[in-house]
Design an enzyme around this catalytic site. Structure first.
Site, mmCIF file in Angstrom:
data_model
loop_
_atom_site.group_PDB
_atom_site.id
_atom_site.type_symbol
_atom_site.label_atom_id
_atom_site.label_comp_id
_atom_site.label_asym_id
_atom_site.label_seq_id
_atom_site.Cartn_x
_atom_site.Cartn_y
_atom_site.Cartn_z
ATOM 1 N N ASP A 282 18.302 -6.399 0.341
ATOM 2 C CA ASP A 282 18.677 -7.159 -0.861
ATOM 3 C C ASP A 282 18.045 -6.685 -2.178
ATOM 4 O O ASP A 282 17.652 -7.518 -3.011
ATOM 5 C CB ASP A 282 18.352 -8.647 -0.666
ATOM 6 C CG ASP A 282 19.087 -9.264 0.511
ATOM 7 O OD1 ASP A 282 19.897 -8.567 1.139
ATOM 8 O OD2 ASP A 282 18.839 -10.446 0.804
ATOM 9 N N GLU B 271 22.680 -9.866 -0.042
ATOM 10 C CA GLU B 271 22.970 -11.280 0.194
ATOM 11 C C GLU B 271 24.143 -11.650 -0.705
ATOM 12 O O GLU B 271 24.039 -11.576 -1.934
ATOM 13 C CB GLU B 271 21.753 -12.155 -0.129
ATOM 14 C CG GLU B 271 22.017 -13.630 0.161
ATOM 15 C CD GLU B 271 20.798 -14.534 -0.018
ATOM 16 O OE1 GLU B 271 19.687 -14.023 -0.226
ATOM 17 O OE2 GLU B 271 20.987 -15.758 0.063
ATOM 18 N N LYS C 71 25.645 -9.900 3.719
ATOM 19 C CA LYS C 71 25.194 -10.973 4.607
ATOM 20 C C LYS C 71 25.204 -12.323 3.885
ATOM 21 O O LYS C 71 24.668 -12.454 2.788
ATOM 22 C CB LYS C 71 23.800 -10.663 5.160
ATOM 23 C CG LYS C 71 22.707 -10.514 4.103
ATOM 24 C CD LYS C 71 21.389 -10.177 4.792
ATOM 25 C CE LYS C 71 20.222 -10.161 3.853
ATOM 26 N NZ LYS C 71 19.932 -11.406 3.162
ATOM 27 N N LYS D 95 20.138 -15.548 5.125
ATOM 28 C CA LYS D 95 18.895 -14.879 4.767
ATOM 29 C C LYS D 95 18.638 -13.726 5.744
ATOM 30 O O LYS D 95 18.125 -12.680 5.359
ATOM 31 C CB LYS D 95 17.717 -15.870 4.774
ATOM 32 C CG LYS D 95 17.901 -17.067 3.832
ATOM 33 C CD LYS D 95 18.145 -16.650 2.402
ATOM 34 C CE LYS D 95 18.295 -17.844 1.477
ATOM 35 N NZ LYS D 95 18.809 -17.448 0.148
ATOM 36 N N VAL E 188 13.386 -7.247 -0.610
ATOM 37 C CA VAL E 188 12.961 -8.560 -1.104
ATOM 38 C C VAL E 188 13.807 -9.685 -0.485
ATOM 39 O O VAL E 188 14.926 -9.437 -0.071
ATOM 40 C CB VAL E 188 13.088 -8.617 -2.641
ATOM 41 C CG1 VAL E 188 12.140 -7.635 -3.280
ATOM 42 C CG2 VAL E 188 14.510 -8.390 -3.132
ATOM 43 N N THR E 189 13.267 -10.891 -0.547
ATOM 44 C CA THR E 189 11.875 -11.186 -0.803
ATOM 45 C C THR E 189 11.125 -11.226 0.530
ATOM 46 O O THR E 189 11.716 -11.562 1.557
ATOM 47 C CB THR E 189 11.672 -12.543 -1.528
ATOM 48 O OG1 THR E 189 12.214 -13.595 -0.726
ATOM 49 C CG2 THR E 189 12.353 -12.535 -2.884
ATOM 50 N N CYS F 283 14.263 -13.246 2.934
ATOM 51 C CA CYS F 283 15.235 -12.421 3.658
ATOM 52 C C CYS F 283 14.597 -11.320 4.495
ATOM 53 O O CYS F 283 15.113 -10.961 5.557
ATOM 54 C CB CYS F 283 16.263 -11.860 2.684
ATOM 55 S SG CYS F 283 17.324 -13.164 2.038
ATOM 56 N N GLN G 70 -1.874 -11.738 15.972
ATOM 57 C CA GLN G 70 -1.711 -11.950 17.424
ATOM 58 C C GLN G 70 -1.140 -10.699 18.108
ATOM 59 O O GLN G 70 -0.224 -10.794 18.919
ATOM 60 C CB GLN G 70 -0.818 -13.162 17.687
ATOM 61 C CG GLN G 70 -1.319 -14.446 17.025
ATOM 62 C CD GLN G 70 -0.380 -15.610 17.241
ATOM 63 O OE1 GLN G 70 -0.325 -16.163 18.322
ATOM 64 N NE2 GLN G 70 0.364 -15.966 16.196
HETATM 65 C C1 C5J Z 1 16.243 -13.044 -0.523
HETATM 66 C C2 C5J Z 1 16.303 -15.238 -1.480
HETATM 67 N N1 C5J Z 1 16.897 -11.883 -0.526
HETATM 68 N N2 C5J Z 1 15.005 -15.270 -1.693
HETATM 69 N N3 C5J Z 1 16.913 -14.126 -0.996
HETATM 70 O O1 C5J Z 1 15.102 -13.121 -0.130
HETATM 71 O O2 C5J Z 1 16.993 -16.206 -1.743
#
Ligand code: C5J
Length: 222
Positions: A24, A72, A129, A132, A157-158, A162, A202
């Site tokens: 994204d 996205e 997509k 997320k 990101v972020t 996502c 872990q």
């Molecule tokens: C992504 C969002 N790409 N934060 N989207 O992380 O809405």
């Protein structure tokens, strides 16, 4: 066979079974007037990582390892956008609304495009997509199965939304996943930091993390 000096321990990979997934890196998350800014976020945090993401992409291209890009976004008729997603919160622009860069997060609109510096080249897969996660309601899983891919390096990101969702989806599907620490960003420094820690905690419960230099070094030596 290659090895990346990673956290919490070395990440072994086979280049022919590996892909880079860039999540994204779209204008809507990086530029003033886009969706990220409409939610009140400081988008300069995203633009800062562009040169590092570019270096990572170029390293994978040079090594002949596939690069996959995700965006996205939703269909223009919004048939893949749930009211639960559209109506959440109080942004100045909602998904589908007309903003300065076209309709927000709608396929084909200018703001939805990947940043020009990071644009896909011919032959690279681009996954649109609606969620997320990169696997939900997309052909990604099928494509990776056809390629015989087993290891995934993530950037984009972020970090905690996502990227993390996609990594968790991949981990549950049996992929070994590594996140490039300095080629991912959040609008919130503490969320990025916590996500990196929880991914590799872990004994790499979700996956590995490593700086871009270490990823490129591992690729070059493989
Ligand atoms: C992504 C969002 N790409 N934060 N989207 O992380 O809405």
């Amino acid at each position: 066979m290659g090895v990346i000096a990673a956290n919490p321990f070395d990440f072994s990979f086979t280049p022919a079974r590996t892909a880079l997934i860039v999540i994204d890196m779209q204008r809507d998350f990086a530029e003033a007037g886009g969706f990220g800014a409409s939610l009140g976020n400081d988008v300069s945090r995203v633009t800062r990582i562009v040169p590092t993401v570019k270096r990572l992409i170029e390293g994978f291209r040079a090594a002949g390892v596939p690069v996959i890009h995700t965006m996205e976004c939703h269909k223009p008729d919004l048939s893949d956008l749930s009211p639960a997603k559209r109506d959440r919160g109080n942004p100045t622009l909602r998904i589908g609304d007309l903003g300065p860069m076209g309709r927000v997060l709608i396929s084909g609109e200018p703001g939805t495009e990947i940043l020009p510096e990071l644009a896909p080249i011919d032959g690279e897969v681009v996954i649109e997509k609606p969620g997320k996660g990169a696997f939900y309601a997309t052909p990604l899983g099928e494509i990776l199965k056809q390629w015989g891919t087993r290891q995934l390096v993530f950037a984009g990101v972020t970090t905690e939304v996502c990227v993390q969702t996609s990594m968790r989806e991949a981990n549950d599907r049996g992929f070994e996943c590594l996140l490039a620490e300095d080629a991912t960003e959040s609008y919130f420094a503490e969320f990025k930091d916590a996500t990196l820690k929880m991914i590799r905690a872990q004994g790499a419960i979700v996956g590995w993390t490593a700086p871009t230099d270490a990823v490129l070094q591992g690729l070059a030596n493989a």
